[in-house]
Design an enzyme around this catalytic site. Structure first.
Site, short mmCIF file in Angstrom:
data_model
loop_
_atom_site.label_atom_id
_atom_site.label_comp_id
_atom_site.label_asym_id
_atom_site.label_seq_id
_atom_site.Cartn_x
_atom_site.Cartn_y
_atom_site.Cartn_z
N TRP A 94 -9.95 -9.63 2.85
CA TRP A 94 -10.68 -9.98 1.64
C TRP A 94 -10.64 -11.47 1.37
O TRP A 94 -11.51 -12.01 0.70
CB TRP A 94 -10.09 -9.24 0.44
CG TRP A 94 -10.39 -7.78 0.35
CD1 TRP A 94 -11.41 -7.20 -0.37
CD2 TRP A 94 -9.70 -6.70 0.98
NE1 TRP A 94 -11.37 -5.83 -0.23
CE2 TRP A 94 -10.33 -5.49 0.60
CE3 TRP A 94 -8.59 -6.63 1.83
CZ2 TRP A 94 -9.90 -4.24 1.03
CZ3 TRP A 94 -8.16 -5.39 2.27
CH2 TRP A 94 -8.81 -4.21 1.88
N ASP A 106 -14.87 -3.34 -4.88
CA ASP A 106 -14.59 -4.74 -5.19
C ASP A 106 -15.76 -5.37 -5.95
O ASP A 106 -15.57 -6.00 -7.00
CB ASP A 106 -14.35 -5.55 -3.90
CG ASP A 106 -13.20 -5.03 -3.06
OD1 ASP A 106 -12.16 -4.69 -3.64
OD2 ASP A 106 -13.35 -4.97 -1.83
N HIS A 143 -5.64 -6.99 -3.40
CA HIS A 143 -6.41 -7.09 -2.16
C HIS A 143 -6.47 -8.53 -1.66
O HIS A 143 -7.04 -8.76 -0.59
CB HIS A 143 -7.83 -6.55 -2.37
CG HIS A 143 -7.91 -5.07 -2.29
ND1 HIS A 143 -8.86 -4.33 -2.96
CD2 HIS A 143 -7.15 -4.16 -1.62
CE1 HIS A 143 -8.69 -3.05 -2.70
NE2 HIS A 143 -7.65 -2.92 -1.90
N THR A 144 -5.91 -9.45 -2.41
CA THR A 144 -5.76 -10.80 -1.88
C THR A 144 -4.87 -10.77 -0.64
O THR A 144 -4.91 -11.67 0.19
CB THR A 144 -5.17 -11.74 -2.95
OG1 THR A 144 -5.30 -13.09 -2.51
CG2 THR A 144 -3.71 -11.45 -3.21
N ASP A 202 -2.38 -14.82 -4.38
CA ASP A 202 -2.91 -15.72 -5.40
C ASP A 202 -4.16 -15.06 -5.99
O ASP A 202 -4.36 -13.86 -5.82
CB ASP A 202 -3.22 -17.11 -4.82
CG ASP A 202 -4.18 -17.06 -3.64
OD1 ASP A 202 -4.90 -16.03 -3.48
OD2 ASP A 202 -4.23 -18.03 -2.86
N HIS A 259 0.53 4.07 -2.90
CA HIS A 259 0.02 5.41 -2.60
C HIS A 259 1.04 6.49 -2.90
O HIS A 259 0.66 7.64 -3.14
CB HIS A 259 -0.44 5.47 -1.14
CG HIS A 259 -1.77 4.84 -0.91
ND1 HIS A 259 -2.70 5.32 -0.02
CD2 HIS A 259 -2.35 3.74 -1.47
CE1 HIS A 259 -3.78 4.55 -0.04
NE2 HIS A 259 -3.58 3.58 -0.91
N ARG A 271 0.83 -1.22 0.00
CA ARG A 271 0.00 0.00 0.00
C ARG A 271 0.86 1.26 0.00
O ARG A 271 0.53 2.24 -0.67
CB ARG A 271 -0.91 -0.04 1.22
CG ARG A 271 -1.89 1.12 1.32
CD ARG A 271 -2.94 0.86 2.39
NE ARG A 271 -3.65 2.07 2.75
CZ ARG A 271 -3.63 2.63 3.96
NH1 ARG A 271 -2.94 2.07 4.93
NH2 ARG A 271 -4.31 3.74 4.19
#
Length: 428
Positions: A283, A312, A251-252, A291, A122, A118
């Site tokens: 998530w 999402d 987001h995995t 993955d 960002h 992140r």
């Protein structure tokens, strides 16, 4: 390389002198230099610990690092950051490689893969392709280290990532913040089982908080029209629908904490025992494994303990996104391939590189071009080799858009040599 004014005026104060002396044993990279000139001869006496005189040249790395360090007192940042300018330098290859190994060890002990990803995103995600001037265009330039940008709503909690990386930055002063953020992000993906990201380094840092982008350039988790919002934000960066969906797949990894983002549960069966600090809502069930389960879980939506944000859910609702989301849910190899390319592209947005072609960590040293190995047409040059050949070609005046300039002196020498040879043969 961008150059800033070499002289600046400092208003001396005992506070500045004591700060510089107290912190110099730990916080100051040796690569930063500034030329200091005092406003008047009388002012030099009040800065006697620094032994400065009017218009003297002084190597003043401590002050620069205090300005850039997130550990510096806030009042010092606010009062003096706007007065200091430096010449940014490219990162050192050996130090980049060593920093990468330290990041791997950090990941093993702190399980901080998601927040490092992140942080890199960002810093780069403020890029505006409609603005040409650096650093006004935003992007991967290290600006996120400054308090003013850390306080942007979308960056809540990222000060923790910065504090995790600061000891590595202190250890490797030859690595820019911009490179360190992107190195940490790519390494976290790879160490979590994700694809190898084709990264390059040599990003130049901004030098003052005034060069930070304005707030509002990063995506929101729950906008009124999620599809329009994602396209507005990412199109501004120069990314397309396929890249939006591929990048969403990161987001995995990670969790959303309601105390930071306002989204998610305080804890779930997947997060109540950590690893790392417990809590938040993930998530995916295995939220430290990279993955394609993010796409599968959103598509099925069978588990209430797994998070699905409006941005999402729209991936399987909007036709422009759905075709890619369905593909990645079914084909992890395709997701890895597209994600690696999109992540590398994101990490370069808005960056200014020194050298211009960047620095490659892998595949450059030791790879030699042997024509016989490629004469059959069955083997292609690696990306590292292509970059190396391109750099050498550009170094002698060539470019993809124009041929090399003729060397007239060499041409004349060749003509003379040929004429001499013909004369000799005819004479015999």
């Amino acid at each position: 390389m961008a150059r800033c004014p070499s002289h600046l005026t400092l208003t001396p104060s005992p506070t500045m002198a004591s700060l510089a002396g107290a912190a110099s044993s730990r916080l100051f990279p040796s690569t930063y230099r500034a030329r200091i000139s005092l406003s008047s001869p009388a002012s030099s006496s009040s800065l006697s610990p620094l032994s400065l005189s009017s218009s003297s040249s002084y190597s003043f790395a401590p002050l620069k690092c205090l300005l850039t360090s997130p550990l510096a007192p806030h009042f010092f940042l606010n009062q003096r950051a706007s007065s200091m300018s430096t010449v940014a330098a490219a990162s050192d290859l050996a130090q980049l490689k060593s920093a990468r190994e330290d990041i791997k060890e950090l990941l093993k002990s702190k399980f901080c893969h998601p927040i490092l990803v992140r942080l890199g995103w960002h810093d780069a995600g403020t890029y505006n392709k409609n603005i040409e001037e650096w650093p006004k265009r935003g992007g991967a330039n290290g600006s996120l280290r400054f308090e003013i940008e850390l306080k942007h709503g979308a960056n809540a909690g990222l000060v923790n990532a910065l504090n995790l990386l600061q000891p590595i930055k202190d250890k490797y002063s030859g690595v820019t913040y911009a490179d360190l953020f992107q190195l940490a992000s790519a390494t976290a993906i790879e160490e979590a089982g994700g694809p190898k990201i084709p990264m390059k380094y040599g990003r130049v840092d901004v030098s003052a908080p005034e060069e930070c982008p304005e707030e509002g350039r990063l995506p929101s988790a729950g906008p009124p029209n999620p599809a329009d919002h994602l396209q507005e934000i990412f199109y501004r960066m120069g990314l397309n629908d396929q890249e939006i969906v591929a990048l969403s797949g990161a987001h995995t990894l990670g969790r959303s904490r309601p105390d930071r983002s306002g989204w998610g549960k305080p804890e779930t069966k997947y997060t109540k025992n950590g690893p790392g600090a417990p809590g938040g809502q993930s998530w995916t069930a295995e939220w430290l494994k990279f993955d394609n389960s993010y796409f599968r879980d959103i598509k099925e939506r069978k588990d209430e303990d797994l998070l699905v944000l409006p941005t999402d859910a729209v991936l399987f609702e909007d036709p422009s996104f759905k075709v890619y989301a369905e593909k990645y849910a079914d084909d992890q190899e395709a997701f890895f391939k597209d994600y690696a390319a999109a992540h590398a592209k994101l990490s370069n947005l808005g960056a200014k590189f020194d050298p211009p072609q960047g620095i490659l960590l892998d595949g450059v040293a030791g790879e030699k071009f042997v024509a016989a190995n490629y004469s059959t047409g069955k083997r292609e040059l690696s990306e590292a080799m292509k970059q190396k050949i391109r750099a050498e070609y550009e170094a002698v005046g060539g470019s993809p858009d124009k041929p090399l300039k003729s060397n007239y002196f060499l041409n004349i020498m060749i003509v003379i040599a040929v004429l001499a040879l013909l004369t000799s043969l005819l004479g015999n």
